[in-house]
Design a protein around this motif. Sequence first.
Motif: not given
Length: 105
Positions: A45-50
């Motif tokens: 998920g995009e949260f992984g990028f953060v």
Amino acid sequence: RPGLIALVVAGFLLVKAAVLVVMARLMPLPLVERPVFVILLAQGGEFGFVVFQSAAGAGVIDAATASLLVAAVAISMLATPLVLVAVGRWWLPRLARGRRKNIPV
């Protein structure tokens, strides 16, 4: 390091899919909907990028590792629609045919 990224993506998806398969069996999901459930939720998920960029910024992991993990998450997100189309085209029709054969007349 495309080979390493491919291994990380495959390992990530396999581990997460295994957990989701168990969850799908424990929940009252129809058999024909379980593959879609697993495929849609197995991706990163995009949260992984953060998380990975924050970890690199805090010195928890180095920048090269963060980049590798961000690439793995991005590739898993990119591959999900392609896998979903493949499953919808080849696996779900076979699963539906098998269910029709097992219905008592």
